[in-house]
Design a protein around this motif. Structure first.
Motif, PDB file in Angstrom:
ATOM      1  N   TRP A 119       0.830  -1.208   0.000  1.00  0.00           N
ATOM      2  CA  TRP A 119       0.000   0.000   0.000  1.00  0.00           C
ATOM      3  C   TRP A 119       0.858   1.249   0.000  1.00  0.00           C
ATOM      4  O   TRP A 119       0.483   2.268  -0.598  1.00  0.00           O
ATOM      5  CB  TRP A 119      -0.947  -0.017   1.210  1.00  0.00           C
ATOM      6  CG  TRP A 119      -1.930  -1.125   1.186  1.00  0.00           C
ATOM      7  CD1 TRP A 119      -2.100  -2.098   2.127  1.00  0.00           C
ATOM      8  CD2 TRP A 119      -2.889  -1.408   0.157  1.00  0.00           C
ATOM      9  NE1 TRP A 119      -3.096  -2.971   1.762  1.00  0.00           N
ATOM     10  CE2 TRP A 119      -3.613  -2.563   0.553  1.00  0.00           C
ATOM     11  CE3 TRP A 119      -3.215  -0.797  -1.052  1.00  0.00           C
ATOM     12  CZ2 TRP A 119      -4.621  -3.113  -0.218  1.00  0.00           C
ATOM     13  CZ3 TRP A 119      -4.226  -1.357  -1.829  1.00  0.00           C
ATOM     14  CH2 TRP A 119      -4.914  -2.490  -1.422  1.00  0.00           C
TER      15      TRP A 119
ATOM     16  N   GLU B 205      -6.020  -0.993   7.150  1.00  0.00           N
ATOM     17  CA  GLU B 205      -5.464  -2.331   7.286  1.00  0.00           C
ATOM     18  C   GLU B 205      -4.329  -2.400   8.294  1.00  0.00           C
ATOM     19  O   GLU B 205      -3.817  -3.468   8.601  1.00  0.00           O
ATOM     20  CB  GLU B 205      -4.946  -2.805   5.917  1.00  0.00           C
ATOM     21  CG  GLU B 205      -4.654  -4.291   5.834  1.00  0.00           C
ATOM     22  CD  GLU B 205      -4.046  -4.695   4.511  1.00  0.00           C
ATOM     23  OE1 GLU B 205      -2.918  -4.260   4.234  1.00  0.00           O
ATOM     24  OE2 GLU B 205      -4.697  -5.407   3.749  1.00  0.00           O
TER      25      GLU B 205
ATOM     26  N   LEU C 293      -7.032   2.308   2.329  1.00  0.00           N
ATOM     27  CA  LEU C 293      -6.890   0.875   2.583  1.00  0.00           C
ATOM     28  C   LEU C 293      -5.678   0.597   3.472  1.00  0.00           C
ATOM     29  O   LEU C 293      -5.720  -0.267   4.363  1.00  0.00           O
ATOM     30  CB  LEU C 293      -6.772   0.121   1.263  1.00  0.00           C
ATOM     31  CG  LEU C 293      -8.048   0.085   0.407  1.00  0.00           C
ATOM     32  CD1 LEU C 293      -7.754  -0.513  -0.953  1.00  0.00           C
ATOM     33  CD2 LEU C 293      -9.154  -0.697   1.114  1.00  0.00           C
TER      34      LEU C 293
END
Length: 313
Positions: free
Chosen positions: A182, A246, A242
């Motif tokens: 990410w 996460e 995200l």
């Protein structure tokens, strides 16, 4: 007095002190000191991982920053030497030291080669093998860009974007920090957002200056470049959200879910920068970042929130 048998016009000319001073200044200007702020990205991965609290990490990152700055300066020098003739026809770039004649083309090539060699040699001697390999790959890619790739549609955007991504990766590589997927997606598409916005702004501002701009800008349409920066902004925001969601739960000692709250500041920063992109005034990203006070405040708030998240406060 002139020597016998010579005229005043034939007397050897002494080097101009002004010329001697202007050459180092011209070389420094060609190295783009204002662009060095981009190299602060070398701390991005260690900062995201909370690995900035040791003297070893700080010293290693200082070395990496200096080496990357030398490599980037080498690319600027070689690029300006190659583009000197084209830059003289540009309304703004004609004032660059090489195009203006302040720095001779052979000198720019020579200093660029020395800086490139210093960067690669320094990385091999002072850093990990992977750091040296990444810096060598950056130099090779950027030199290929100067010679050929900047004339290839879409590939030119990808190469400049990858240069930013390599800056963000090299600090983590130097310290042996695993890089989150990410983190890489957010950084890569955030860089593409700024690169495409820069190209879009150049296309808007120089639309009436045929032949006096980047060659590829006459092939890109403003609609296409707008699509690219809007798409990149959306992916960067999604990836960051995200990533934040996460990253795990909130520590018992934390007052608030700072990592998740930092999404608000990140989105606001993207939206604020998009204002300049939409106006066609994001041609100099460093000016937007450094001169827009609201954007600077949002950036500081985001940094504070992310720092609190990393420290579990």
């Amino acid at each position: 007095m002139p020597e016998p048998g010579t005229t005043l016009l034939e007397r050897p000319r002494k080097p101009s002190p002004l010329r001697a001073v202007s050459l180092p200044v011209g070389l420094l200007r060609t190295a783009r000191p204002r662009q060095w702020i981009k190299n602060v990205l070398v701390v991005a991965a260690p900062a995201a991982a909370g690995e900035l609290d040791s003297p070893h990490a700080a010293g290693q990152l200082a070395v990496v920053f200096a080496l990357f700055t030398a490599a980037a300066a080498a690319v600027y020098l070689i690029n300006d030497a190659r583009d000197a003739d084209a830059d003289r026809a540009h309304p703004v770039k004609c004032r660059r030291p090489v195009a203006a004649g302040e720095v001779p083309v052979p000198v720019a090539y020579a200093v660029g080669a020395v800086l490139a060699g210093t960067a690669v040699g320094g990385a091999a001697a002072l850093c990990t093998p992977m750091t040296g390999a990444l810096l060598t790959a950056y130099l090779s890619m950027q030199l290929a860009y100067c010679i050929w790739l900047k004339h290839v549609l879409v590939v030119d955007l990808a190469v400049v974007t990858t240069g930013f991504l390599m800056r963000a990766m090299i600090g983590g590589v130097a310290l042996g920090i695993p890089l989150s997927r990410w983190f890489l997606i957010t950084t890569g598409f955030g860089a593409l957002f700024m690169v495409a916005a820069k190209r879009y702004s150049e296309a808007v501002q120089l639309a009436d200056s045929k032949g006096a701009t980047r060659a590829l800008l006459t092939e890109y349409t403003t609609g296409y470049l707008r699509f690219v920066w809007q798409l990149a902004a959306g992916v960067a925001v999604l990836a960051y959200c995200l990533w934040a969601l996460e990253s795990g739960g909130v520590a018992a000692s934390a007052l608030l879910p700072w990592r998740q709250l930092s999404m608000i500041a990140f989105i606001l920063a993207v939206l604020r920068y998009a204002v300049f992109a939409d106006r066609g005034t994001a041609g100099a990203p460093e000016d937007v970042v450094l001169r827009d006070r609201p954007l600077a405040v949002i950036g500081l708030v985001w940094a504070a929130m992310y720092g609190l998240a990393v420290a579990d406060l």
